[in-house]
Structure formats: C-alpha cells, structure tokens
Design a protein around this motif. Structure first.
Motif, PDB file in Angstrom:
ATOM      1  N   LEU A 126       0.942  -1.146   0.050  1.00 51.50           N
ATOM      2  CA  LEU A 126       0.112   0.162   0.039  1.00 51.50           C
ATOM      3  C   LEU A 126       0.719   1.140  -0.081  1.00 51.50           C
ATOM      4  CD1 LEU A 126      -2.759  -1.059   2.543  1.00 51.50           C
ATOM      5  CD2 LEU A 126      -3.079  -0.643  -0.124  1.00 51.50           C
ATOM      6  N   ALA A 127       1.878   1.229   0.610  1.00 50.71           N
ATOM      7  CA  ALA A 127       2.638   2.458   0.870  1.00 50.71           C
ATOM      8  C   ALA A 127       3.323   2.646  -0.612  1.00 50.71           C
ATOM      9  CB  ALA A 127       3.922   2.104   1.887  1.00 50.71           C
ATOM     10  N   ALA A 128       3.745   1.543  -1.252  1.00 51.27           N
ATOM     11  CA  ALA A 128       4.486   1.600  -2.674  1.00 51.27           C
ATOM     12  C   ALA A 128       3.462   2.310  -3.459  1.00 51.27           C
ATOM     13  CB  ALA A 128       4.901   0.299  -3.015  1.00 51.27           C
ATOM     14  N   THR A 129       2.117   1.931  -3.353  1.00 46.04           N
ATOM     15  CA  THR A 129       1.230   2.405  -4.479  1.00 46.04           C
ATOM     16  C   THR A 129       1.077   3.927  -4.207  1.00 46.04           C
ATOM     17  OG1 THR A 129       0.245   0.434  -4.416  1.00 46.04           O
ATOM     18  CG2 THR A 129      -1.222   1.885  -5.194  1.00 46.04           C
ATOM     19  N   ASP A 189     -12.333   3.014  -7.684  1.00 42.76           N
ATOM     20  CA  ASP A 189     -12.542   4.046  -8.111  1.00 42.76           C
ATOM     21  C   ASP A 189     -11.510   5.028  -8.688  1.00 42.76           C
ATOM     22  OD1 ASP A 189     -15.433   3.618  -8.039  1.00 42.76           O
ATOM     23  OD2 ASP A 189     -15.596   4.397  -6.283  1.00 42.76           O
ATOM     24  N   LEU A 190     -10.349   4.710  -8.427  1.00 39.89           N
ATOM     25  CA  LEU A 190      -9.030   5.328  -9.030  1.00 39.89           C
ATOM     26  C   LEU A 190      -9.305   5.631 -10.491  1.00 39.89           C
ATOM     27  CD1 LEU A 190      -6.075   3.156  -7.321  1.00 39.89           C
ATOM     28  CD2 LEU A 190      -6.699   5.745  -7.053  1.00 39.89           C
ATOM     29  N   ALA A 238     -10.137  13.071  -5.521  1.00 42.56           N
ATOM     30  CA  ALA A 238     -11.042  11.829  -5.905  1.00 42.56           C
ATOM     31  C   ALA A 238     -10.018  10.796  -5.737  1.00 42.56           C
ATOM     32  CB  ALA A 238     -11.706  12.268  -7.187  1.00 42.56           C
ATOM     33  N   ASP A 239      -8.922  10.885  -6.427  1.00 44.03           N
ATOM     34  CA  ASP A 239      -7.944   9.597  -6.428  1.00 44.03           C
ATOM     35  C   ASP A 239      -7.477   9.165  -5.023  1.00 44.03           C
ATOM     36  OD1 ASP A 239      -8.125   8.895  -8.930  1.00 44.03           O
ATOM     37  OD2 ASP A 239      -6.665  10.311  -9.830  1.00 44.03           O
ATOM     38  N   GLU A 240      -7.187  10.258  -4.187  1.00 41.97           N
ATOM     39  CA  GLU A 240      -6.751  10.155  -3.248  1.00 41.97           C
ATOM     40  C   GLU A 240      -7.760   9.212  -2.100  1.00 41.97           C
ATOM     41  OE1 GLU A 240      -5.213  13.596  -1.421  1.00 41.97           O
ATOM     42  OE2 GLU A 240      -3.515  13.643  -2.796  1.00 41.97           O
ATOM     43  N   LYS A 241      -9.109   9.898  -2.354  1.00 39.43           N
ATOM     44  CA  LYS A 241     -10.258   9.095  -1.385  1.00 39.43           C
ATOM     45  C   LYS A 241     -10.114   8.002  -2.016  1.00 39.43           C
ATOM     46  CE  LYS A 241     -15.031   9.668  -0.616  1.00 39.43           C
ATOM     47  NZ  LYS A 241     -16.253  10.196  -1.000  1.00 39.43           N
ATOM     48  N   ALA A 242     -10.244   7.651  -3.428  1.00 35.78           N
ATOM     49  CA  ALA A 242     -10.432   6.198  -4.028  1.00 35.78           C
ATOM     50  C   ALA A 242      -9.307   5.294  -3.345  1.00 35.78           C
ATOM     51  CB  ALA A 242     -10.399   6.355  -5.491  1.00 35.78           C
ATOM     52  N   THR A 274      -8.077   5.412  -0.633  1.00 42.54           N
ATOM     53  CA  THR A 274      -8.152   5.145   0.884  1.00 42.54           C
ATOM     54  C   THR A 274      -9.244   4.216   0.878  1.00 42.54           C
ATOM     55  OG1 THR A 274      -9.595   7.011   1.094  1.00 42.54           O
ATOM     56  CG2 THR A 274      -7.236   7.043   1.722  1.00 42.54           C
ATOM     57  N   GLU A 275     -10.156   4.329  -0.209  1.00 43.08           N
ATOM     58  CA  GLU A 275     -11.276   3.320  -0.149  1.00 43.08           C
ATOM     59  C   GLU A 275     -11.194   1.946  -0.448  1.00 43.08           C
ATOM     60  OE1 GLU A 275     -14.447   5.750  -2.090  1.00 43.08           O
ATOM     61  OE2 GLU A 275     -14.534   6.819  -0.105  1.00 43.08           O
ATOM     62  N   ILE A 276     -10.049   1.491  -1.163  1.00 48.37           N
ATOM     63  CA  ILE A 276      -9.757   0.432  -1.596  1.00 48.37           C
ATOM     64  C   ILE A 276     -10.018  -0.494  -0.419  1.00 48.37           C
ATOM     65  CG2 ILE A 276      -8.192  -1.284  -2.804  1.00 48.37           C
ATOM     66  CD1 ILE A 276      -7.237   1.071  -4.652  1.00 48.37           C
ATOM     67  N   SER A 277     -10.557  -1.594  -0.742  1.00 47.24           N
ATOM     68  CA  SER A 277     -10.964  -2.314   0.641  1.00 47.24           C
ATOM     69  C   SER A 277      -9.542  -3.002   1.272  1.00 47.24           C
ATOM     70  CB  SER A 277     -11.881  -3.327   0.529  1.00 47.24           C
ATOM     71  OG  SER A 277     -11.858  -4.404   1.374  1.00 47.24           O
TER      72      SER A 277
END
Length: 108
Positions: free
Chosen positions: A9-12, A65-66, A86-90, A92-95
């Motif tokens: 996740l950090a890498a992404t 939603d990225l 919107a991308d930052e939010k998406a 964080t929303e990836i399960s």
C-alpha cells in the motif's frame, strides 16, 4: 503479512503521489500487476510483491474508483503526477480486507 500489506500500500501511495498520468484508457490488470511485482526501492525498502499477489492487488486497483490517469501514472512511473482529491479518496477506499486477502499466505 502485515508488513507486506503495508509495503504494497505504501508503494502504491508513493507511486501515485510521485507519478504522472499516462496515455489514453485504463491500464490493464496485467500492466498494474507488472508495476507491483517489479516494485522498486522506496526509502531503502523493496516493495515488490510476488506475481500472484500482485495480480490480486492489481485487480483491486483496476476495479476501484481510481481514475485512469492515476493508474496510468502508476504504470508509467511518472514522477510529476499529482493525484486529485478523488483519487486520494479512492485509494483510501480500496478495501483493506481485499488487499490483505491478496497478500495472505494462502490467498493464491
């Protein structure tokens, strides 16, 4: 497992924060997976994950939603990309559960 999940996740996040939008259309799961499995060095840590796990995580990103721009930025490793709110939010929303399942020892 937690360390691998955190690294993936950090890498992404780092890739999205330091990448620039690529060409047209949404990159394929295979293209995203390649970036995750090839990985690289960020802050002295190799964040690459095994190919089967990368495929699973890539699918989660692809189905998220990225934006196409954000995913292209990751694939292109463009260092000038600045993700939208919107991308930052998406991201964080990836399960977390979905990604955690991808890197679980018996997930694949």
């Amino acid at each position: 497992m937690t360390r691998k999940l955190g690294i993936a996740l950090a890498a992404t996040v780092v890739l999205l924060a330091g990448c620039g939008g690529g060409g047209g259309g949404r990159p394929s799961v295979d293209e995203i997976s390649t970036v995750l499995s090839e990985g690289g060095d960020i802050g002295g840590e190799d964040f690459s994950i095994p190919e089967e796990q990368a495929d699973c995580v890539a699918k989660a990103f692809h189905e998220s939603d990225l934006s196409d721009d954000a995913l292209n930025a990751m694939v292109d490793r463009d260092e000038d990309y600045e993700p939208s709110d919107a991308d930052e939010k998406a991201l964080t929303e990836i399960s977390t559960d979905t990604v955690a399942a991808c890197v679980a020892p018996d997930a694949n």
